[in-house]
Write a protein that holds these residues in place. Structure first.
Motif, short mmCIF file in Angstrom:
data_model
loop_
_atom_site.label_atom_id
_atom_site.label_comp_id
_atom_site.label_asym_id
_atom_site.label_seq_id
_atom_site.Cartn_x
_atom_site.Cartn_y
_atom_site.Cartn_z
N ASN A 136 -0.46 -1.20 1.74
CA ASN A 136 0.48 -0.23 2.28
C ASN A 136 0.89 0.77 1.21
O ASN A 136 0.94 0.45 0.02
CB ASN A 136 1.72 -0.93 2.83
CG ASN A 136 1.41 -1.82 4.01
OD1 ASN A 136 1.13 -3.00 3.85
ND2 ASN A 136 1.45 -1.26 5.20
N ALA A 137 1.19 1.98 1.64
CA ALA A 137 1.59 3.04 0.72
C ALA A 137 2.99 2.78 0.18
O ALA A 137 3.91 2.47 0.94
CB ALA A 137 1.54 4.39 1.43
N GLY A 138 3.13 2.94 -1.12
CA GLY A 138 4.45 2.83 -1.74
C GLY A 138 5.17 4.15 -1.81
O GLY A 138 6.37 4.20 -2.08
N TYR A 139 4.43 5.25 -1.58
CA TYR A 139 4.99 6.60 -1.66
C TYR A 139 4.43 7.44 -0.52
O TYR A 139 3.34 7.18 0.00
CB TYR A 139 4.61 7.27 -2.99
CG TYR A 139 5.20 6.63 -4.22
CD1 TYR A 139 6.41 7.06 -4.75
CD2 TYR A 139 4.53 5.57 -4.84
CE1 TYR A 139 6.95 6.47 -5.89
CE2 TYR A 139 5.07 4.96 -5.97
CZ TYR A 139 6.28 5.41 -6.49
OH TYR A 139 6.80 4.82 -7.60
N ALA A 140 5.17 8.49 -0.18
CA ALA A 140 4.65 9.49 0.76
C ALA A 140 3.74 10.45 0.02
O ALA A 140 3.92 10.69 -1.18
CB ALA A 140 5.80 10.24 1.41
N GLY A 141 2.75 10.99 0.72
CA GLY A 141 1.85 11.96 0.09
C GLY A 141 0.54 12.06 0.82
O GLY A 141 0.46 11.87 2.04
N ILE A 142 -0.52 12.35 0.07
CA ILE A 142 -1.87 12.49 0.59
C ILE A 142 -2.73 11.37 0.02
O ILE A 142 -2.84 11.23 -1.21
CB ILE A 142 -2.49 13.85 0.22
CG1 ILE A 142 -1.62 15.01 0.74
CG2 ILE A 142 -3.91 13.96 0.77
CD1 ILE A 142 -1.49 15.06 2.25
N PHE A 143 -3.34 10.59 0.92
CA PHE A 143 -4.19 9.47 0.47
C PHE A 143 -5.63 9.93 0.34
O PHE A 143 -6.20 10.53 1.25
CB PHE A 143 -4.11 8.31 1.47
CG PHE A 143 -5.11 7.23 1.18
CD1 PHE A 143 -4.99 6.43 0.06
CD2 PHE A 143 -6.19 7.01 2.04
CE1 PHE A 143 -5.91 5.44 -0.22
CE2 PHE A 143 -7.12 6.02 1.77
CZ PHE A 143 -6.98 5.23 0.63
#
Length: 205
Positions: A136-143
């Motif tokens: 799971n992503a720990g931060y918002a942004g672009i993967f």
């Protein structure tokens, strides 16, 4: 009205020997061809799932299955339903469609509905919830992924990065926590904190 329609659909398929509930995942994730089974129905459904020419059978814990679904409702009254997930939502993946159609003809021949030639179906991986690891992503942004979907990974392998689109910096690097097979991978690049990035079926190297 919705309850009436759902009840009517269930009435229409009562008495069926076997049903397929086919999904193309969602727009956010890419999935390999798989069947998802409620552990309460495992004894009944697993023999069918093994003949469907898919790559993976995921046996879910009962608590993870939505009881208000078409498949669950039919399985609970004795109509076997296989829930298939594959590809990406809103898209047609031609090779996955052909793979599944070949499997459906195998099932039809097993049931005496088809007399023509069929393939020898794949021998799928089979797992339970305890063998699946979530990223799971720990931060918002672009993967941005750094590996291909449906590939073997080892513990510590880099799966991808989350970038800050305004600053152009890497906010997070995501790594596999186990040896296994990456069977789910984020397709939609925009992520929020907590967004699902991937699932890995743990397997011994």
């Amino acid at each position: 009205m919705a309850e009436y329609i759902a009840s009517k659909i269930i009435d229409d398929v009562k008495g069926s020997d076997l049903c397929f509930d086919i999904h193309a995942s969602n727009i956010f994730l890419r999935e390999i061809p798989q069947v998802r089974i409620n552990e309460l129905c495992e004894d009944t459904l697993l023999p069918y799932a093994k003949r469907l020419n898919i790559d993976y059978v995921w046996v879910h814990g009962a608590a993870t299955v939505l009881e208000a679904t078409f498949a669950h409702s039919l399985n609970m009254i004795g109509i076997p339903v296989l829930v298939v997930e594959m590809g990406v939502g809103m898209r047609m993946t031609k090779e996955y469609c052909k793979q599944l159609v070949d499997g459906i003809f195998v099932e039809m021949k097993d049931l005496g509905m088809w007399q023509g030639e069929v393939i020898t179906p794949k021998d799928p991986l089979i797992s339970t919830d305890g063998e699946v690891h979530y990223l799971n992503a720990g931060y918002a942004g672009i993967f941005l992924p750094t590996v291909e979907h449906w590939t073997n990974v080892k513990k510590g392998d880099k799966i991808g990065e989350i970038l800050d689109p305004l600053e152009g910096v890497v906010k997070e690097e995501l790594y596999s926590e186990c040896d296994g097979i990456l069977f789910t991978l984020r397709e939609y690049p925009v992520v929020s904190e907590g967004s699902l990035i991937g699932r890995i079926l743990e397997r011994q190297a």
